[in-house]
Design a protein around this motif. Structure first.
Motif, PDB file in Angstrom:
ATOM      1  N   SER A  51       1.467  -1.135   9.931  1.00 54.51           N
ATOM      2  CA  SER A  51       0.290  -1.538   9.160  1.00 54.51           C
ATOM      3  C   SER A  51       0.660  -2.319   7.895  1.00 54.51           C
ATOM      4  N   GLN A  53       1.383  -1.131   5.135  1.00 53.94           N
ATOM      5  CA  GLN A  53       0.788  -0.454   3.973  1.00 53.94           C
ATOM      6  C   GLN A  53       1.750   0.572   3.388  1.00 53.94           C
ATOM      7  N   LYS A 109      -6.764   3.734  -1.592  1.00 52.25           N
ATOM      8  CA  LYS A 109      -7.810   3.803  -0.584  1.00 52.25           C
ATOM      9  C   LYS A 109      -7.367   4.674   0.577  1.00 52.25           C
ATOM     10  N   ARG A 110      -6.110   5.046   0.574  1.00 55.27           N
ATOM     11  CA  ARG A 110      -5.596   5.939   1.606  1.00 55.27           C
ATOM     12  C   ARG A 110      -4.618   6.907   0.935  1.00 55.27           C
ATOM     13  N   ASP A 275      -4.223  -2.680  -4.450  1.00 55.11           N
ATOM     14  CA  ASP A 275      -4.281  -3.886  -3.620  1.00 55.11           C
ATOM     15  C   ASP A 275      -4.313  -3.609  -2.118  1.00 55.11           C
ATOM     16  N   GLN A 276      -4.147  -2.339  -1.724  1.00 55.03           N
ATOM     17  CA  GLN A 276      -4.068  -2.035  -0.290  1.00 55.03           C
ATOM     18  C   GLN A 276      -5.425  -2.114   0.395  1.00 55.03           C
ATOM     19  N   CYS A 277      -5.377  -2.247   1.704  1.00 54.27           N
ATOM     20  CA  CYS A 277      -6.610  -2.240   2.483  1.00 54.27           C
ATOM     21  C   CYS A 277      -7.040  -0.800   2.729  1.00 54.27           C
ATOM     22  N   ALA A 278      -8.326  -0.620   2.911  1.00 53.54           N
ATOM     23  CA  ALA A 278      -8.813   0.709   3.290  1.00 53.54           C
ATOM     24  C   ALA A 278      -8.403   0.972   4.736  1.00 53.54           C
ATOM     25  N   MET A 279      -8.401   2.226   5.120  1.00 54.33           N
ATOM     26  CA  MET A 279      -7.977   2.591   6.483  1.00 54.33           C
ATOM     27  C   MET A 279      -8.935   2.103   7.529  1.00 54.33           C
TER      28      MET A 279
END
Ligand code: C2E
Ligand code: CA
Ligand code: CA
Ligand code: CA
Length: 279
Positions: A51, A53, A109-110, A275-279
């Motif tokens: 991912s 992440q 976000k995770r 800055d990470q994406c949500a799951m």
């Protein structure tokens, strides 16, 4: 030429005296380092290959010495182990890392796991499970988000006591991993019984990749074995894109190293998580 040996002996003994003196001074200083707030933690990201992440961070201790500047753990952790100071220092590391991990849960976000290195002395301390439990309790961190990194040497030391302690830690629900995997002695039979969640391939195997075919073979074999045992694999010391590409091809689960991020103060990790994406 006649005096040569004598002079050497004198030179040797005076430098030895100096070594002993600086060792003693360092020990006296280390005793006060905790009270004087001279220790701090840096955190190095662990990236999930699939991912891309951040799924974890490893806490790495530093000592800001009032006269000598920043001292590396490779210099003072052995001294802390020798003197038993590793127990209070290790407890401070554990609590600080858990508190920091809690703060990250609200930014990210995770969920992000925090990994703490445990030395053999700490692992043998009869109060270890109590120390871990109270750090989790006082900070409110979920046990699964605390990773404890043990070395092969720690695990192989005393089979019975090791099993008891591992059983207790497993009961708490913390995430256990074996650090520097491949550099110590481990019996494959033990790996099966220990119920460890992840292996961290030592950076000495990664550093020669992709050219070093022997280390490539070892890396692939460790990954295959770990997956066969339902363990995850983290490659340490990833410094180049070519290494990352190869490790991805081999099916390595997570990567850690300067190419992905240096050990950094918590604020830098805040930014990465935000800055990470949500799951
Ligand atoms: P370690 O647990 O194997 O930690 C990884 C070491 O590799 C760290 O050194 C890290 O800064 C370094 N490293 C990370 N990425 C790269 C890379 O891409 N290339 C290279 N060449 N090196 C990389 P550091 O921070 O100096 O820590 C050294 C050792 O000190 C650790 O090795 C660990 O054994 C010990 N240590 C650090 N913090 C603690 C602690 O809180 N408690 C205990 N007991 N030991 C600690
Ligand atoms: Ca480690
Ligand atoms: Ca390591
Ligand atoms: Ca190490």
């Amino acid at each position: 030429a006649k005096n040569c040996g004598k002079n050497n002996a004198k030179l040797y003994s005076s430098s030895l005296t100096m070594q002993i003196m600086s060792h003693v001074k360092l020990e006296v200083g280390l005793r006060k380092a905790l009270q004087n707030d001279e220790l701090y933690l840096l955190y190095q990201p662990q990236i999930d290959v699939a991912s891309a992440q951040v799924v974890g961070v490893e806490a790495l201790v530093r000592w800001r010495h009032p006269e000598r500047g920043v001292i590396s753990p490779t210099e003072f952790i052995p001294l802390a182990e020798e003197t038993g100071l590793i127990v209070p220092i290790g407890e401070w590391v554990l609590r600080t890392a858990c508190r920091q991990a809690m703060a990250w849960q609200s930014i990210g976000k995770r969920p992000v796991r925090v990994a703490v290195n445990l030395s053999a002395k700490q692992f043998k301390d009869e109060n270890l499970t109590q120390i871990v439990l109270s750090a989790l309790h006082d900070t409110g961190l979920t046990p699964e988000l605390l990773e404890l990194e043990l070395t092969e040497g720690t695990l192989m030391d005393d089979a019975r006591a090791t099993m008891v302690t591992l059983e207790q830690l497993r009961g708490i629900g913390v995430y256990l991993s074996i650090d520097d995997f491949g550099t110590g002695y481990s019996s494959m039979n033990y790996l099966k019984r220990f119920d460890v969640r992840a292996l961290k391939i030592d950076k000495s195997f990664i550093s020669g990749l992709p050219l070093d075919s022997e280390n490539a073979a070892i890396t692939r074999a460790i990954i295959a074995m770990a997956h066969g045992l339902k363990m995850a694999v983290v490659a340490e010391g990833v410094e180049t894109d070519a290494q990352l590409v190869l490790l991805e091809e081999y099916g390595c689960d997570m990567v850690q190293g300067y190419y992905l991020g240096h050990p950094s103060p918590p604020e830098s990790i805040n930014q990465m998580l935000a800055d990470q994406c949500a799951m």
